[in-house]
Design a protein around this motif. Structure first.
Motif, PDB file in Angstrom:
ATOM      1  N   ALA A  38       0.830  -1.202   0.000  1.00 29.82           N
ATOM      2  CA  ALA A  38       0.000   0.000   0.000  1.00 29.82           C
ATOM      3  C   ALA A  38       0.867   1.255   0.000  1.00 29.82           C
ATOM      4  CB  ALA A  38      -0.933  -0.012   1.217  1.00 29.82           C
ATOM      5  N   GLU A  39       1.956   1.234   0.770  1.00 34.21           N
ATOM      6  CA  GLU A  39       2.857   2.392   0.807  1.00 34.21           C
ATOM      7  C   GLU A  39       3.535   2.583  -0.547  1.00 34.21           C
ATOM      8  OE1 GLU A  39       6.657   4.152   3.370  1.00 34.21           O
ATOM      9  OE2 GLU A  39       5.839   2.169   3.824  1.00 34.21           O
ATOM     10  N   GLN A  40       3.966   1.483  -1.155  1.00 31.37           N
ATOM     11  CA  GLN A  40       4.593   1.585  -2.472  1.00 31.37           C
ATOM     12  C   GLN A  40       3.598   2.112  -3.504  1.00 31.37           C
ATOM     13  OE1 GLN A  40       5.538  -1.950  -4.944  1.00 31.37           O
ATOM     14  NE2 GLN A  40       7.679  -1.330  -4.667  1.00 31.37           N
ATOM     15  N   ASN A  41       2.338   1.663  -3.422  1.00 31.40           N
ATOM     16  CA  ASN A  41       1.311   2.146  -4.350  1.00 31.40           C
ATOM     17  C   ASN A  41       1.100   3.649  -4.192  1.00 31.40           C
ATOM     18  OD1 ASN A  41       0.892  -0.365  -5.447  1.00 31.40           O
ATOM     19  ND2 ASN A  41      -0.910  -0.838  -4.205  1.00 31.40           N
ATOM     20  N   ALA A  42       1.153   4.136  -2.948  1.00 32.58           N
ATOM     21  CA  ALA A  42       0.997   5.571  -2.711  1.00 32.58           C
ATOM     22  C   ALA A  42       2.145   6.354  -3.344  1.00 32.58           C
ATOM     23  CB  ALA A  42       0.925   5.850  -1.206  1.00 32.58           C
ATOM     24  N   ILE A  43       3.353   5.784  -3.269  1.00 34.35           N
ATOM     25  CA  ILE A  43       4.514   6.427  -3.895  1.00 34.35           C
ATOM     26  C   ILE A  43       4.357   6.452  -5.410  1.00 34.35           C
ATOM     27  CG2 ILE A  43       7.001   6.197  -4.312  1.00 34.35           C
ATOM     28  CD1 ILE A  43       7.221   5.041  -1.467  1.00 34.35           C
ATOM     29  N   LEU A  44       3.930   5.328  -5.981  1.00 36.60           N
ATOM     30  CA  LEU A  44       3.722   5.260  -7.421  1.00 36.60           C
ATOM     31  C   LEU A  44       2.620   6.228  -7.867  1.00 36.60           C
ATOM     32  CD1 LEU A  44       3.942   1.388  -7.934  1.00 36.60           C
ATOM     33  CD2 LEU A  44       5.621   3.100  -8.664  1.00 36.60           C
ATOM     34  N   ALA A  45       1.596   6.387  -7.026  1.00 36.25           N
ATOM     35  CA  ALA A  45       0.526   7.330  -7.350  1.00 36.25           C
ATOM     36  C   ALA A  45       1.055   8.760  -7.380  1.00 36.25           C
ATOM     37  CB  ALA A  45      -0.608   7.204  -6.328  1.00 36.25           C
ATOM     38  N   GLU A  46       1.955   9.079  -6.470  1.00 39.58           N
ATOM     39  CA  GLU A  46       2.538  10.421  -6.455  1.00 39.58           C
ATOM     40  C   GLU A  46       3.401  10.651  -7.696  1.00 39.58           C
ATOM     41  OE1 GLU A  46       3.532  14.239  -5.490  1.00 39.58           O
ATOM     42  OE2 GLU A  46       1.928  12.966  -4.711  1.00 39.58           O
ATOM     43  N   ILE A  47       4.177   9.628  -8.080  1.00 40.15           N
ATOM     44  CA  ILE A  47       4.969   9.729  -9.310  1.00 40.15           C
ATOM     45  C   ILE A  47       4.046   9.940 -10.501  1.00 40.15           C
ATOM     46  CG2 ILE A  47       6.427   8.412 -10.914  1.00 40.15           C
ATOM     47  CD1 ILE A  47       7.751   7.123  -8.481  1.00 40.15           C
ATOM     48  N   ASN A  48       2.941   9.201 -10.518  1.00 41.95           N
ATOM     49  CA  ASN A  48       1.982   9.327 -11.610  1.00 41.95           C
ATOM     50  C   ASN A  48       1.376  10.726 -11.658  1.00 41.95           C
ATOM     51  OD1 ASN A  48       0.289   8.064 -13.756  1.00 41.95           O
ATOM     52  ND2 ASN A  48      -1.360   8.550 -12.331  1.00 41.95           N
ATOM     53  N   SER A  49       1.080  11.301 -10.477  1.00 40.24           N
ATOM     54  CA  SER A  49       0.479  12.637 -10.440  1.00 40.24           C
ATOM     55  C   SER A  49       1.454  13.707 -10.915  1.00 40.24           C
ATOM     56  CB  SER A  49       0.002  12.963  -9.017  1.00 40.24           C
ATOM     57  OG  SER A  49       1.101  13.137  -8.140  1.00 40.24           O
ATOM     58  N   ARG A  50       2.753  13.471 -10.726  1.00 39.32           N
ATOM     59  CA  ARG A  50       3.760  14.431 -11.184  1.00 39.32           C
ATOM     60  C   ARG A  50       4.106  14.254 -12.657  1.00 39.32           C
ATOM     61  NH1 ARG A  50       8.203  14.725  -6.207  1.00 39.32           N
ATOM     62  NH2 ARG A  50       6.671  14.859  -4.510  1.00 39.32           N
ATOM     63  N   GLY A  51       3.682  13.130 -13.221  1.00 34.17           N
ATOM     64  CA  GLY A  51       4.003  12.817 -14.610  1.00 34.17           C
ATOM     65  C   GLY A  51       5.061  11.747 -14.676  1.00 34.17           C
ATOM     66  N   VAL A  52       4.666  10.532 -15.071  1.00 38.26           N
ATOM     67  CA  VAL A  52       5.592   9.404 -15.072  1.00 38.26           C
ATOM     68  C   VAL A  52       6.795   9.685 -15.960  1.00 38.26           C
ATOM     69  CG1 VAL A  52       5.867   6.967 -15.655  1.00 38.26           C
ATOM     70  CG2 VAL A  52       3.755   7.752 -14.592  1.00 38.26           C
ATOM     71  N   ARG A  53       6.550  10.260 -17.137  1.00 39.67           N
ATOM     72  CA  ARG A  53       7.649  10.492 -18.076  1.00 39.67           C
ATOM     73  C   ARG A  53       8.653  11.477 -17.487  1.00 39.67           C
ATOM     74  NH1 ARG A  53       6.413  11.919 -24.237  1.00 39.67           N
ATOM     75  NH2 ARG A  53       5.840   9.725 -24.159  1.00 39.67           N
ATOM     76  N   GLY A  54       8.169  12.565 -16.891  1.00 40.85           N
ATOM     77  CA  GLY A  54       9.070  13.558 -16.325  1.00 40.85           C
ATOM     78  C   GLY A  54       9.843  13.041 -15.125  1.00 40.85           C
ATOM     79  N   CYS A  55       9.223  12.146 -14.340  1.00 39.90           N
ATOM     80  CA  CYS A  55       9.879  11.624 -13.133  1.00 39.90           C
ATOM     81  C   CYS A  55      10.863  10.500 -13.433  1.00 39.90           C
ATOM     82  CB  CYS A  55       8.827  11.116 -12.137  1.00 39.90           C
ATOM     83  SG  CYS A  55       7.954  12.426 -11.260  1.00 39.90           S
TER      84      CYS A  55
END
Length: 418
Positions: A38-55
């Motif tokens: 669940a914690e890892q999913n939250a981190i991935l969600a934050e990366i997704n919100s910032r833009g996966v390509r840019g991150c």
């Protein structure tokens, strides 16, 4: 908490522990694993919100999970679906997109439910019609979450079907058995988040022709030395369509513009070009990032237009500015296709990339060029991957520190070089 009787050493000491403690500890560890997921999913969600390509340089969240975690296509897709369903999506012109399953996310964070249970819940929720009131959807989700605390995915799916019957008693509308004749349509779409796309309605013949052209180009690459194609099916078709357009627009049989081969113009200020800031303007599209402009500048069919501080044109690059036929042949002999480690994309679907960027006065010579497919071309520009020509004259790639702290260079062994 683990039992005081549980050993703190290696797993070989578990033979000392009584059976009750073994069962207790395995359950505790399952909860810990679910909380970590669940914690890892939250981190991935934050990366997704910032833009996966840019991150990260990856084009999609699925692609990031696939390549960074070295999992199967299905597992990467399932994990990405969980992230997108349990967390708010990227903000598009205002508030973030609300999550599909917020109550499920809370139970997952507790460690009360795991992956396959979550999948069964979100699969049901995704099928609820948008006409159903939000309070009824949340009530239905609560039923499934409460059930998941004591039941497995099969039972959740069974109850989910009954829930769908209750919420959508009319079921799907009957299909039109006498469809109207299809009129082909194609729209170029600019989304609010800045991404671009196509929307099309095709007649049967055009659909069949396009699919038959793309199918062989979208096949997974053959695995060599255990290295497999890590792209999802959607990504494979996306790459195939990109290459299809590139190949078609280089055909001499297609109409040109004012007697010249088809080209596009990228315009940006001299300061932005040198300082790697601001944005450029892509002909027929609009504003694009400076990084996207650099990627396009590697293509010989793109003309870069550099403007001075007063907006006066300083330089209009020639479309033959980059790589000659002789140089392309030399790159073909050396690289054999995309040079990125593990990629078997053939030469016709690759572009010559300047290792020292042209904006940094990188020269168009063999020891400053490397063949890259469109996917890995983007990755090099957007991520921390580095490429250089080694002392033996072959390209090698250094991964980001978070993937390999040792910084050991990697090479592509997929192509047979002459």
């Amino acid at each position: 908490m683990a039992s005081e009787d549980a050993p703190s050493g290696t797993s070989t000491e578990w033979w000392r522990v009584d059976t009750a403690t073994l069962h207790s500890r395995k359950q505790e560890l399952e909860v810990l694993k679910r909380r970590a997921d669940a914690e890892q999913n939250a981190i991935l969600a934050e990366i997704n919100s910032r833009g996966v390509r840019g991150c990260s340089g990856h084009s999609t969240l699925t692609g990031l999970i696939l390549e960074d975690f070295l999992v199967s296509d299905k597992e990467a897709s399932d994990r990405a679906d969980r992230v997108l369903a349990l967390h708010p999506g990227p903000s598009i012109g205002g508030d973030p997109e609300p999550p599909l399953a917020p109550l499920t996310a809370e139970a997952a964070a507790e460690g009360a439910i795991g992956g396959s249970q979550i999948d069964a819940i979100i699969k049901t929720l995704a099928r609820i019609p948008s006409t159903v009131p939000e309070e009824d959807v949340r009530a239905g989700e609560k039923i499934l979450v409460d059930l998941a605390r004591r039941a497995g995915p099969r039972q959740i799916a069974r109850v989910g079907r009954r829930l769908l019957d209750k919420l959508d008693s009319d079921g799907k509308e009957p299909r039109n058995e006498d469809p109207k004749e299809t009129r082909p349509e194609l729209r170029f779409v600019k989304h609010r988040d800045g991404t671009l796309g196509l929307k099309a309605r095709l007649d049967l013949e055009t659909y069949a022709r396009l699919k038959s052209d793309l199918d062989p180009m979208a096949k997974p690459h053959k695995a060599i030395d255990g290295v497999r194609d890590s792209r999802t099916q959607d990504e494979r078709y996306g790459d195939a369509f990109t290459d299809y357009v590139r190949l078609k627009t280089t055909s001499r049989n297609l109409p040109g513009q004012a007697g010249e081969a088809t080209h596009i113009l990228v315009t940006m200020s001299y300061e932005d070009l040198i300082n790697d800031l601001g944005e450029a303007h892509l002909d027929l599209v609009g504003p694009i990032s400076a990084t996207d402009a650099r990627i396009l500048a590697c293509d010989a069919r793109v003309r870069p237009g550099v403007l001075g501080t007063a907006g006066e044109p300083l330089d209009i690059g020639r479309s033959k500015r980059t790589v000659s036929l002789a140089q392309k042949y030399a790159l073909t002999l050396r690289d054999g296709g995309c040079a990125f480690p593990g990629c078997d994309m053939p030469v016709p679907r690759c572009t010559a990339h300047h290792i020292v960027f042209w904006r940094h006065h990188g020269e168009t010579k063999i020891d400053n060029l490397v063949l890259l497919c469109s996917r890995h071309h983007r990755l090099i520009h957007y991520s921390e991957w580095k490429v250089q020509i080694a002392q033996d004259g072959l390209p090698e790639f250094t991964p980001p520190g978070y993937l390999d702290p040792t910084g050991t260079p990697r090479r592509n062994t997929m192509h047979l070089r002459t």
